[in-house]
Scaffold this motif. Sequence first.
Motif, PDB file in Angstrom:
ATOM      1  N   GLN A  27       0.838  -1.198   0.000  1.00 52.93           N
ATOM      2  CA  GLN A  27       0.000   0.000   0.000  1.00 52.93           C
ATOM      3  C   GLN A  27       0.875   1.249   0.000  1.00 52.93           C
ATOM      4  O   GLN A  27       1.928   1.289   0.626  1.00 52.93           O
ATOM      5  CB  GLN A  27      -0.905  -0.005   1.234  1.00 52.93           C
ATOM      6  CG  GLN A  27      -1.929  -1.129   1.197  1.00 52.93           C
ATOM      7  CD  GLN A  27      -2.715  -1.241   2.479  1.00 52.93           C
ATOM      8  OE1 GLN A  27      -2.212  -0.893   3.536  1.00 52.93           O
ATOM      9  NE2 GLN A  27      -3.931  -1.740   2.390  1.00 52.93           N
ATOM     10  N   ILE A  29      -7.207  -4.954  -1.622  1.00 51.28           N
ATOM     11  CA  ILE A  29      -7.835  -3.737  -2.134  1.00 51.28           C
ATOM     12  C   ILE A  29      -9.307  -3.730  -1.749  1.00 51.28           C
ATOM     13  O   ILE A  29     -10.059  -4.633  -2.099  1.00 51.28           O
ATOM     14  CB  ILE A  29      -7.708  -3.656  -3.673  1.00 51.28           C
ATOM     15  CG1 ILE A  29      -6.243  -3.629  -4.088  1.00 51.28           C
ATOM     16  CG2 ILE A  29      -8.441  -2.429  -4.212  1.00 51.28           C
ATOM     17  CD1 ILE A  29      -6.037  -3.739  -5.590  1.00 51.28           C
ATOM     18  N   CYS A  74      -9.247   1.096  -1.611  1.00 53.53           N
ATOM     19  CA  CYS A  74      -8.030   1.548  -2.300  1.00 53.53           C
ATOM     20  C   CYS A  74      -8.239   1.552  -3.813  1.00 53.53           C
ATOM     21  O   CYS A  74      -9.253   1.081  -4.321  1.00 53.53           O
ATOM     22  CB  CYS A  74      -6.847   0.626  -1.973  1.00 53.53           C
ATOM     23  SG  CYS A  74      -6.667   0.245  -0.234  1.00 53.53           S
ATOM     24  N   HIS A 116      -0.424   1.162  -5.901  1.00 53.28           N
ATOM     25  CA  HIS A 116      -1.516   0.894  -4.964  1.00 53.28           C
ATOM     26  C   HIS A 116      -1.714   2.140  -4.099  1.00 53.28           C
ATOM     27  O   HIS A 116      -0.890   2.472  -3.268  1.00 53.28           O
ATOM     28  CB  HIS A 116      -1.148  -0.311  -4.086  1.00 53.28           C
ATOM     29  CG  HIS A 116      -2.234  -0.747  -3.162  1.00 53.28           C
ATOM     30  ND1 HIS A 116      -2.482  -2.072  -2.887  1.00 53.28           N
ATOM     31  CD2 HIS A 116      -3.149  -0.058  -2.431  1.00 53.28           C
ATOM     32  CE1 HIS A 116      -3.482  -2.173  -2.026  1.00 53.28           C
ATOM     33  NE2 HIS A 116      -3.899  -0.955  -1.732  1.00 53.28           N
ATOM     34  N   ASP A 119      -3.753   3.774  -1.209  1.00 52.93           N
ATOM     35  CA  ASP A 119      -4.667   3.386  -0.137  1.00 52.93           C
ATOM     36  C   ASP A 119      -5.142   4.578   0.673  1.00 52.93           C
ATOM     37  O   ASP A 119      -5.957   4.443   1.563  1.00 52.93           O
ATOM     38  CB  ASP A 119      -4.012   2.355   0.794  1.00 52.93           C
ATOM     39  CG  ASP A 119      -3.082   3.003   1.803  1.00 52.93           C
ATOM     40  OD1 ASP A 119      -2.430   3.998   1.439  1.00 52.93           O
ATOM     41  OD2 ASP A 119      -3.007   2.517   2.943  1.00 52.93           O
ATOM     42  N   ARG A 120      -4.642   5.771   0.374  1.00 55.27           N
ATOM     43  CA  ARG A 120      -5.109   6.981   1.039  1.00 55.27           C
ATOM     44  C   ARG A 120      -5.312   8.046  -0.025  1.00 55.27           C
ATOM     45  O   ARG A 120      -4.636   8.031  -1.050  1.00 55.27           O
ATOM     46  CB  ARG A 120      -4.090   7.468   2.071  1.00 55.27           C
ATOM     47  CG  ARG A 120      -3.938   6.535   3.267  1.00 55.27           C
ATOM     48  CD  ARG A 120      -2.875   7.053   4.198  1.00 55.27           C
ATOM     49  NE  ARG A 120      -2.685   6.146   5.328  1.00 55.27           N
ATOM     50  CZ  ARG A 120      -1.725   6.307   6.222  1.00 55.27           C
ATOM     51  NH1 ARG A 120      -0.866   7.291   6.113  1.00 55.27           N
ATOM     52  NH2 ARG A 120      -1.609   5.458   7.232  1.00 55.27           N
ATOM     53  N   SER A 135     -10.882  -0.790  -8.315  1.00 52.92           N
ATOM     54  CA  SER A 135     -11.033  -0.536  -6.887  1.00 52.92           C
ATOM     55  C   SER A 135     -11.782  -1.702  -6.265  1.00 52.92           C
ATOM     56  O   SER A 135     -12.255  -2.603  -6.965  1.00 52.92           O
ATOM     57  CB  SER A 135     -11.768   0.780  -6.643  1.00 52.92           C
ATOM     58  OG  SER A 135     -11.763   1.107  -5.270  1.00 52.92           O
TER      59      SER A 135
END
Length: 371
Positions: free
Chosen positions: A173, A193, A196, A213, A215-216, A246
């Motif tokens: 991530q 995921i 994300c 990737h 994730d935020r 996603s």
Amino acid sequence: MSQPIRISEVAYQCFHEAGHAVATYLFGGSVTYMELLDDNKQRSAVTRAIRPPESKQLIALAGFAAEYLLFKAGLLVDQNGTTLTEAAFIDQSMKNARDDRISYFGNDYSLSDGTWPKHLDERFMRVAMYRVAPQLELKLSQLDELAKTLETQGKVEQDQIERILEIAVDVRQRGYAIAKRDAAPSKLVTGNIRTCIAFYGKDDKNGVIFLSHFDRPCSVFGLSELIKDLKRSGCDLRQCKLYTVSGVWPYTQIILFLIAGVIAADPNFCPNLAHWWRYIVIGTLTLGAVYFAGTLPFLYLYWFVKTGSFRNCPKFLGYKAWLPAWIRTRVRVDAKEGVEPNVETYRETQSGRWLSLPGGCRELTKAKGSV
């Protein structure tokens, strides 16, 4: 794997060592090499590997687990070609697992006759059969090929091992990785995921792939680092086929933010709250719905692609996991020409089908410290 194997044959030792090698990658390590040894006219094998401390016990079980798969398939025979009985298999496999038992238990509990206490042997076999063997069985064809390669060549180096096992770089991530067709490992994989976003692409002409990737919400702003590395890798950005995927459609977050906004707009909610404070609360909740629910990262990603060096627009493959919290999405990209990226969903408790390396992933540096 269809021919019977005599327990006295080199192939038996090779299959044992291949079990250790496959398990090393399954549990987060890597193998430097595997080699057959001549020890007082008796052939044995050794695997040199980097093993995570928390996985050493499970890796120690893998040699016996590989032998157990042979026995379960009825492929182990004695000197006369007779299928091994359960008692004969246990006797032989426990002799073969002397060093492995010491690694697993952390001590040598051999009795005066060379055997171990029965309850320790039973614990060793039970954990190997129910925790390790099912995972090795998922990679049985590669395990068999690796064992045969060791038997034929006498020594197998890391690069060849990883090609046989189809090892992929594990993209963490807030990270990304780049791979090339003519260099191992030539596959990239990322998992877990849900909310994300995975952004990935492939330049078939030059044999370059990438996988990132996010994730935020802020991690997507590190894309410029990825672009610089892609150019240095010889990737033609104009030729790249691009994809995004996603996990869960962010309707849950949006609905929660909207409900909170409606409550905040109600005059009966905190009647002493000033009107201008009420507008600030509603505005903040609206921005939160856009920012944290994944809308902003998608908008920025598509804007970045359209205004950057890429020619193609990313193909959105949808939301794959939907609502259940235990469902995850996994993406695998292969640099081999003509092979399309693979996307699948899996349960959180399921073991992955793909072997991966923890190294080789780079952090999206502009995402450091993001909230």
